[in-house]
Scaffold this motif. Structure first.
Motif, PDB file in Angstrom:
ATOM      1  N   ARG A  81       3.752  -1.352  25.031  1.00 34.48           N
ATOM      2  CA  ARG A  81       4.538  -0.445  24.197  1.00 34.48           C
ATOM      3  C   ARG A  81       4.028  -0.565  22.771  1.00 34.48           C
ATOM      4  O   ARG A  81       4.078  -1.631  22.174  1.00 34.48           O
ATOM      5  N   VAL A  82       3.502   0.527  22.235  1.00 34.54           N
ATOM      6  CA  VAL A  82       2.863   0.499  20.927  1.00 34.54           C
ATOM      7  C   VAL A  82       3.915   0.521  19.820  1.00 34.54           C
ATOM      8  O   VAL A  82       4.817   1.356  19.819  1.00 34.54           O
ATOM      9  N   VAL A  83       3.798  -0.405  18.893  1.00 31.46           N
ATOM     10  CA  VAL A  83       4.621  -0.424  17.687  1.00 31.46           C
ATOM     11  C   VAL A  83       3.755   0.079  16.539  1.00 31.46           C
ATOM     12  O   VAL A  83       2.655  -0.423  16.319  1.00 31.46           O
ATOM     13  N   HIS A  84       4.252   1.071  15.813  1.00 27.73           N
ATOM     14  CA  HIS A  84       3.414   1.727  14.817  1.00 27.73           C
ATOM     15  C   HIS A  84       3.163   0.856  13.589  1.00 27.73           C
ATOM     16  O   HIS A  84       2.059   0.818  13.062  1.00 27.73           O
ATOM     17  N   SER A  85       4.168   0.164  13.123  1.00 26.35           N
ATOM     18  CA  SER A  85       4.055  -0.541  11.849  1.00 26.35           C
ATOM     19  C   SER A  85       3.335  -1.874  11.990  1.00 26.35           C
ATOM     20  O   SER A  85       3.483  -2.580  12.987  1.00 26.35           O
ATOM     21  N   SER A  86       2.569  -2.210  10.959  1.00 25.38           N
ATOM     22  CA  SER A  86       1.902  -3.509  10.896  1.00 25.38           C
ATOM     23  C   SER A  86       2.457  -4.374   9.764  1.00 25.38           C
ATOM     24  O   SER A  86       1.843  -5.369   9.383  1.00 25.38           O
ATOM     25  N   LEU A  87       3.602  -4.009   9.233  1.00 26.62           N
ATOM     26  CA  LEU A  87       4.173  -4.746   8.100  1.00 26.62           C
ATOM     27  C   LEU A  87       4.725  -6.095   8.534  1.00 26.62           C
ATOM     28  O   LEU A  87       5.305  -6.230   9.600  1.00 26.62           O
ATOM     29  N   TYR A  88       4.535  -7.095   7.685  1.00 22.73           N
ATOM     30  CA  TYR A  88       5.230  -8.367   7.855  1.00 22.73           C
ATOM     31  C   TYR A  88       6.360  -8.407   6.833  1.00 22.73           C
ATOM     32  O   TYR A  88       6.336  -7.732   5.798  1.00 22.73           O
ATOM     33  N   ASP A  89       7.390  -9.187   7.139  1.00 21.80           N
ATOM     34  CA  ASP A  89       8.634  -9.120   6.381  1.00 21.80           C
ATOM     35  C   ASP A  89       8.442  -9.450   4.902  1.00 21.80           C
ATOM     36  O   ASP A  89       9.094  -8.865   4.042  1.00 21.80           O
ATOM     37  N   SER A  90       7.546 -10.370   4.579  1.00 20.78           N
ATOM     38  CA  SER A  90       7.382 -10.826   3.197  1.00 20.78           C
ATOM     39  C   SER A  90       6.413  -9.971   2.388  1.00 20.78           C
ATOM     40  O   SER A  90       6.172 -10.269   1.214  1.00 20.78           O
ATOM     41  N   LEU A  91       5.867  -8.916   2.970  1.00 16.21           N
ATOM     42  CA  LEU A  91       4.811  -8.163   2.303  1.00 16.21           C
ATOM     43  C   LEU A  91       5.285  -7.569   0.983  1.00 16.21           C
ATOM     44  O   LEU A  91       6.322  -6.924   0.891  1.00 16.21           O
ATOM     45  N   ARG A  92       4.469  -7.797  -0.051  1.00 15.47           N
ATOM     46  CA  ARG A  92       4.591  -7.112  -1.333  1.00 15.47           C
ATOM     47  C   ARG A  92       3.286  -6.377  -1.600  1.00 15.47           C
ATOM     48  O   ARG A  92       2.231  -6.749  -1.086  1.00 15.47           O
ATOM     49  N   THR A  93       3.351  -5.329  -2.385  1.00 17.73           N
ATOM     50  CA  THR A  93       2.132  -4.587  -2.692  1.00 17.73           C
ATOM     51  C   THR A  93       1.142  -5.496  -3.407  1.00 17.73           C
ATOM     52  O   THR A  93       1.528  -6.428  -4.122  1.00 17.73           O
ATOM     53  N   ASN A  94      -0.146  -5.250  -3.210  1.00 15.25           N
ATOM     54  CA  ASN A  94      -1.161  -5.996  -3.959  1.00 15.25           C
ATOM     55  C   ASN A  94      -1.720  -5.162  -5.109  1.00 15.25           C
ATOM     56  O   ASN A  94      -2.731  -5.509  -5.702  1.00 15.25           O
ATOM     57  N   LEU A  95      -1.045  -4.039  -5.399  1.00 22.00           N
ATOM     58  CA  LEU A  95      -1.357  -3.204  -6.553  1.00 22.00           C
ATOM     59  C   LEU A  95      -0.081  -3.020  -7.372  1.00 22.00           C
ATOM     60  O   LEU A  95       1.011  -2.929  -6.810  1.00 22.00           O
ATOM     61  N   PRO A  96      -0.200  -2.914  -8.689  1.00 18.09           N
ATOM     62  CA  PRO A  96       0.990  -2.618  -9.480  1.00 18.09           C
ATOM     63  C   PRO A  96       1.485  -1.211  -9.204  1.00 18.09           C
ATOM     64  O   PRO A  96       0.705  -0.306  -8.923  1.00 18.09           O
ATOM     65  N   ARG A  97       2.775  -1.026  -9.287  1.00 12.30           N
ATOM     66  CA  ARG A  97       3.376   0.241  -8.893  1.00 12.30           C
ATOM     67  C   ARG A  97       2.864   1.408  -9.733  1.00 12.30           C
ATOM     68  O   ARG A  97       2.792   2.536  -9.246  1.00 12.30           O
ATOM     69  N   GLU A  98       2.494   1.164 -10.978  1.00  9.96           N
ATOM     70  CA  GLU A  98       1.995   2.259 -11.819  1.00  9.96           C
ATOM     71  C   GLU A  98       0.765   2.910 -11.215  1.00  9.96           C
ATOM     72  O   GLU A  98       0.561   4.120 -11.344  1.00  9.96           O
ATOM     73  N   CYS A  99      -0.085   2.106 -10.579  1.00  7.39           N
ATOM     74  CA  CYS A  99      -1.321   2.623  -9.965  1.00  7.39           C
ATOM     75  C   CYS A  99      -1.045   3.471  -8.732  1.00  7.39           C
ATOM     76  O   CYS A  99      -1.828   4.347  -8.388  1.00  7.39           O
ATOM     77  N   MET A 100       0.058   3.186  -8.043  1.00 11.28           N
ATOM     78  CA  MET A 100       0.201   3.649  -6.667  1.00 11.28           C
ATOM     79  C   MET A 100       0.691   5.082  -6.533  1.00 11.28           C
ATOM     80  O   MET A 100       0.354   5.761  -5.568  1.00 11.28           O
ATOM     81  N   GLY A 101       1.517   5.551  -7.461  1.00 12.40           N
ATOM     82  CA  GLY A 101       2.141   6.844  -7.278  1.00 12.40           C
ATOM     83  C   GLY A 101       1.190   8.010  -7.448  1.00 12.40           C
ATOM     84  O   GLY A 101       0.111   7.882  -8.039  1.00 12.40           O
ATOM     85  N   VAL A 102       1.603   9.179  -6.938  1.00 14.25           N
ATOM     86  CA  VAL A 102       0.820  10.389  -7.179  1.00 14.25           C
ATOM     87  C   VAL A 102       1.028  10.803  -8.631  1.00 14.25           C
ATOM     88  O   VAL A 102       1.971  10.380  -9.301  1.00 14.25           O
ATOM     89  N   ARG A 103       0.130  11.683  -9.123  1.00  9.72           N
ATOM     90  CA  ARG A 103       0.064  11.954 -10.557  1.00  9.72           C
ATOM     91  C   ARG A 103       1.398  12.448 -11.127  1.00  9.72           C
ATOM     92  O   ARG A 103       1.857  11.965 -12.161  1.00  9.72           O
ATOM     93  N   ASP A 104       2.010  13.432 -10.502  1.00  7.23           N
ATOM     94  CA  ASP A 104       3.210  14.032 -11.080  1.00  7.23           C
ATOM     95  C   ASP A 104       4.503  13.513 -10.442  1.00  7.23           C
ATOM     96  O   ASP A 104       5.566  14.086 -10.641  1.00  7.23           O
TER      97      ASP A 104
END
Length: 470
Positions: A81-104
């Protein structure tokens, strides 16, 4: 290493001409993760009619965390049974949030229950950003949740037949009694590439090893590793995070990283139960793992943090697109198959990138090409360019599996697409912030998410955001 940028993108051509006759298309978007949501917005902005097919129960794709893991921890059993997500519970982004969003639509801090104000937030905050994005742009009205695309294939007169059915999250279902067939002008593939594990199966003895093996796709929390001796294969961001997470409870964690400098081999500084090794020489049924640096450990679990395979089980292109050693191709600029452009496109294949801004640029290009507002080169020109790119990879000794690795040229790529669309390129503060974060991560791997000194870049980003937030 990837070849120099000039051998890949070469000299950017002048902006492509705008076409006078705009056309509205019926477009199927497969996947409602970040790529699919951004694609839906850009396609609708261009005037296209859009349907987004999503296998899961909510939008967000790989950012939808689940504590569940697959029945086969290595992910090789086709009946699992395939599980889509590969997230682990403690995961935090490795990029600052300012970088991540779309332009507008900046990824700004938001007030509210369960919101994460940190600059490097946890995965739940990223999901909330995507949910906010979908809500604010009305994308939910075109998303079909819990709907699996069984076939997306070329039909008559160049149209695309999309067969879908209600999803029960089991991709091995064989009954077609509740399938629906629809016809679309174009298909945009946004199904992500963090679902099908790649494992290190070429190590002598590893297939017969009697200990437990798993892929990081199925890692969630460290508790199952209590007092165990672990060998973890991999050196990318997830391997770094997971090894440190496991080390909080494990007896020993031995990290295998092919890119390690010989001087780094040995006990990891600042840790009493973590060691760095060169590649594994062999694995034995009595539990011994022998490393090429000469060390031997008696391990109980091997964790493969070894990446993922591109997988498009629904796609039928009469051989025009295939996956060969993890190269999806042939694709012009990682997006368009020359023989099927612009009617088939892919969003988000490149890795080692800042993803969301790249998705935005790719989908603006796709939307404009479909409406006839932007012109693509001829099939012959796209084929020639793509073949030249592949030849440059071969000449530089770059394996096929690194075709979509953009570690060294993502900004040139983003700006090239922006040029095709006739819009400004990536902001300089975003580039510099990314470089700073990468350097800080190398220098302070334990604390880079909470210690930084690029406040001037943050202020510059905030000034840029104010154009959209007021």
């Amino acid at each position: 290493m990837p070849p120099p940028i000039n051998s890949i993108l070469r000299q950017p051509p002048p902006p492509l001409p705008l076409m006078s006759s705009l056309t509205t298309r019926h477009v199927a978007v497969i996947g409602a993760g970040a790529a699919g949501l951004i694609a839906a917005r850009e396609l609708r902005r261009e005037g296209h009619h859009v349907v987004v097919f999503e296998l899961g129960e909510q939008v967000g794709g790989t950012w939808v965390y689940t504590p569940e893991s697959e029945s086969d921890p290595l992910g090789v059993d086709p009946k699992r049974r395939v599980v889509h997500s590969s997230l682990y519970d403690s995961l935090r982004t490795n990029l600052p949030r300012e970088c991540m969003g779309v332009r507008d639509y900046p990824f700004e801090r938001r007030e509210g229950k369960d919101r994460d104000p940190r600059r490097f937030p946890g995965h739940r905050e990223v999901l909330m950003y995507l949910q906010d994005f979908a809500a604010d742009f009305g994308i939910g009205e075109v998303v079909r949740l819990q709907t699996e695309v069984v076939i997306a294939g070329l039909g008559e007169e160049g149209k695309w037949r999309v067969r879908s059915r209600p999803s029960n999250h089991n991709r091995m279902r064989s009954d077609d009694c509740d399938c629906v067939d629809e016809i679309y002008d174009a298909v945009v593939v946004c199904n992500g590439h963090y679902v099908q594990p790649r494992i290190a199966d070429n190590i002598p003895g590893i297939t017969a090893w009697r200990g437990k093996q798993m892929h990081s796709h199925n890692y969630r929390t460290p508790e199952p590793f209590q007092d165990q001796v672990i060998v973890l294969i991999g050196g990318a961001a997830s391997a770094v995070d997971i090894s440190r997470d496991i080390a909080t409870v494990a007896k020993e964690v031995h990290i295998v990283d092919r890119s390690l400098n010989e001087n780094a081999i040995g006990k990891l500084p600042g840790h009493d139960n973590m060691w760095l090794h060169s590649m594994i020489d062999s694995v034995h049924q009595d539990g011994r793992v022998i490393f090429k640096d000469g060390d031997t450990v008696g391990a109980e679990i091997i964790v493969h943090c070894t990446g993922y395979k591109y997988d498009f089980p629904f796609l039928e292109t009469n051989g025009e697109v295939s996956v060969d050693e993890n190269r999806v191709g042939p694709l012009y600029k990682h997006v368009f198959p020359p023989a099927l452009a612009p009617w088939l496109s892919f969003v988000g294949l490149p890795w080692k990138v800042v993803p969301f801004p790249m998705f935005e640029l790719q989908t603006k290009w796709i939307a404009g090409a479909l409406s006839n507002r932007l012109a693509l080169p001829s099939k012959e020109e796209m084929t020639q360019d793509t073949e030249a790119f592949y030849s440059s990879l071969e000449a530089s000794g770059t394996p096929k599996r690194y075709t979509h690795n953009m570690a060294n040229y993502q900004w040139d790529y983003d700006n090239w697409i922006a040029d095709q669309c006739g819009i400004p390129g990536i902001e300089e503060w975003r580039v510099e912030m990314y470089k700073f974060a990468s350097k800080n991560k190398r220098l302070r791997p334990e604390s880079y998410r909470d210690e930084w000194d690029d406040d001037e870049l943050v202020l510059e980003a905030q000034r840029d955001f104010s154009k959209y937030l007021n």
